[in-house]
Design a protein around this motif. Structure first.
Motif, short mmCIF file in Angstrom:
data_model
loop_
_atom_site.label_atom_id
_atom_site.label_comp_id
_atom_site.label_asym_id
_atom_site.label_seq_id
_atom_site.Cartn_x
_atom_site.Cartn_y
_atom_site.Cartn_z
N VAL A 45 25.39 55.99 -4.06
CA VAL A 45 25.33 54.68 -3.43
C VAL A 45 24.02 54.58 -2.64
O VAL A 45 23.81 55.30 -1.67
CB VAL A 45 26.55 54.45 -2.51
CG1 VAL A 45 26.58 53.01 -2.04
CG2 VAL A 45 27.84 54.81 -3.22
N GLU A 103 28.42 59.74 -1.42
CA GLU A 103 28.21 58.78 -0.32
C GLU A 103 27.56 59.46 0.87
O GLU A 103 27.70 60.68 1.05
CB GLU A 103 29.57 58.20 0.11
CG GLU A 103 29.77 56.77 -0.31
CD GLU A 103 28.93 55.75 0.47
OE1 GLU A 103 27.83 56.10 0.96
OE2 GLU A 103 29.37 54.61 0.59
N ASP A 104 26.89 58.67 1.70
CA ASP A 104 26.34 59.24 2.93
C ASP A 104 27.42 59.36 4.01
O ASP A 104 27.71 60.45 4.47
CB ASP A 104 25.12 58.44 3.43
CG ASP A 104 25.38 56.94 3.57
OD1 ASP A 104 26.48 56.48 3.25
OD2 ASP A 104 24.46 56.23 4.01
#
Ligand code: IMP
Ligand code: MG
Length: 183
Positions: A45, A103-104
């Motif tokens: 993302v 994802e972060d």
């Protein structure tokens, strides 16, 4: 770029890049064993997860493909409407792959919950989530990452791909932003 060059904007270094590298090596080892011999697609993302993806994919010892998505969350003032729109979509037909969403941060969980539903509708062979950071105290929508490298308190973080006003993504460490400063 290092913390000194962003002097005054950083409250404290929360997780130095050496610690990040150690956790990535551990988790990438587990995932390499789990996905050995399987067609693997890492779905990332943008933009926040791009640095994590770069280190994570190189720590794997198995082949993988990479795909990118970009999403926008809509806010009414400071309250998220929960609506997430896809700005950039995958090229791949994911029904041929075991997918790991990279994802972060899982914060309210709205982005992750929307994305996992969307990807599940496309019938991947399997779907799991690897998140660099988890802020469980902020959760609004019930969801969790299968692998979260670090759990942190409710602090706004920058660096290692994550931004404030599009700056600080190139800081090698994860740091707490000093809210007294503008970006
Ligand atoms: P959620 O939908 O509220 O879980 O938001 C997730 C996204 O918000 C993350 O993927 C980040 O891009 C962004 N975000 C959340 N918390 C932070 C933070 O502390 N620093 C930078 N970005 C953040
Ligand atoms: Mg993100």
């Amino acid at each position: 770029m290092n913390a000194q060059e962003y002097h005054g904007k950083i409250k404290q270094i929360l997780i130095p890049h050496t610690e990040i590298a150690k956790r990535i090596a551990q988790v990438a080892g587990e995932i390499s064993a789990e996905y050995e011999g399987k067609p693997l697609l890492l779905v990332t993302v943008l933009k926040g997860a791009f640095v994590f993806l770069a280190d994570f994919c190189r720590a794997l010892t198995i082949p993988c493909e990479i795909g990118f998505m970009r999403v926008k969350s809509y806010f009414d003032g400071t309250i998220s409407s929960g609506e997430v729109t896809v700005l950039l979509d995958l090229e791949q037909d994911i029904s041929q792959y075991h997918v790991i969403l990279v994802e972060d941060i899982v914060d309210t969980g709205r982005t992750l919950s929307t994305l996992t539903k969307l990807l599940q509708q496309r019938n991947p062979l399997s779907l799991k989530v690897v998140a660099l950071l988890d802020k469980p105290s902020r959760r609004v929508v019930d969801c969790r990452a299968d692998y979260a490298l670090f759990t942190i308190e409710d602090r706004f973080v920058i660096g290692y791909g994550m931004d404030c006003g599009e700056l600080y993504r190139n800081l090698p460490d994860i740091a707490e932003f000093d809210a007294q400063h503008t970006p």
